[in-house]
Write a protein that holds these residues in place. Sequence first.
Motif, mmCIF file in Angstrom:
data_model
loop_
_atom_site.group_PDB
_atom_site.id
_atom_site.type_symbol
_atom_site.label_atom_id
_atom_site.label_comp_id
_atom_site.label_asym_id
_atom_site.label_seq_id
_atom_site.Cartn_x
_atom_site.Cartn_y
_atom_site.Cartn_z
ATOM 1 N N TYR A 1 13.029 30.551 27.619
ATOM 2 C CA TYR A 1 12.898 30.421 29.073
ATOM 3 C C TYR A 1 11.425 30.556 29.432
ATOM 4 N N ASP A 2 10.911 29.616 30.223
ATOM 5 C CA ASP A 2 9.527 29.654 30.703
ATOM 6 C C ASP A 2 9.557 30.078 32.176
ATOM 7 N N ALA A 3 9.144 31.301 32.432
ATOM 8 C CA ALA A 3 9.208 31.854 33.790
ATOM 9 C C ALA A 3 8.251 31.155 34.744
ATOM 10 N N THR A 4 7.132 30.642 34.246
ATOM 11 C CA THR A 4 6.157 29.995 35.137
ATOM 12 C C THR A 4 6.691 28.695 35.723
ATOM 13 N N THR A 5 7.564 28.013 34.990
ATOM 14 C CA THR A 5 8.122 26.740 35.488
ATOM 15 C C THR A 5 9.620 26.826 35.774
ATOM 16 N N ASN A 6 10.213 28.005 35.531
ATOM 17 C CA ASN A 6 11.652 28.203 35.707
ATOM 18 C C ASN A 6 12.452 27.149 34.946
ATOM 19 N N THR A 7 12.085 26.935 33.693
ATOM 20 C CA THR A 7 12.793 25.962 32.863
ATOM 21 C C THR A 7 13.172 26.587 31.524
#
Length: 150
Positions: free
Chosen positions: A76-82
Amino acid sequence: MIPIRCKTVSGVALSTIDGETKLLVMKRVKGGFWCHVAGTVEAGETGWQTIVREFGEETGIKVAELYNGQYLEQFYDATTNTVMVVPVFVIYCPPNQTVTLNDEHTEYRWCSLTEAKGLVSFPGQQALYDHVWRHFVQGHPSALMRIHVP
């Protein structure tokens, strides 16, 4: 909703170094963490073409024996919410494979499974290395997983 994206591929290199099977890990300049080869798929490329190119750019290794690793890294990439999904490839290198790093990495090591798992920072990397070791070192992949590199 959380989108799922797949724009990167990764690859684990195996070689027999001084009689022992080892896997390649490198220390990234950006972030200072240990990892295997990875890169973004460029326009017009397939995933396997990307990993062949990335191995050449990052390590100087010319890929000849390439396999679908039958594994997806995911995080999960929190900066892009993906949720990022990364297909993994495995390459077998000739014995005592030389490595020439580009400017993305400061150093490299050919490691045993235990050494590699001790260097990496993320549980997903450790799980990937266990998978590769089990299916590509202790076992041998199906011929159907081979990707023929021209």
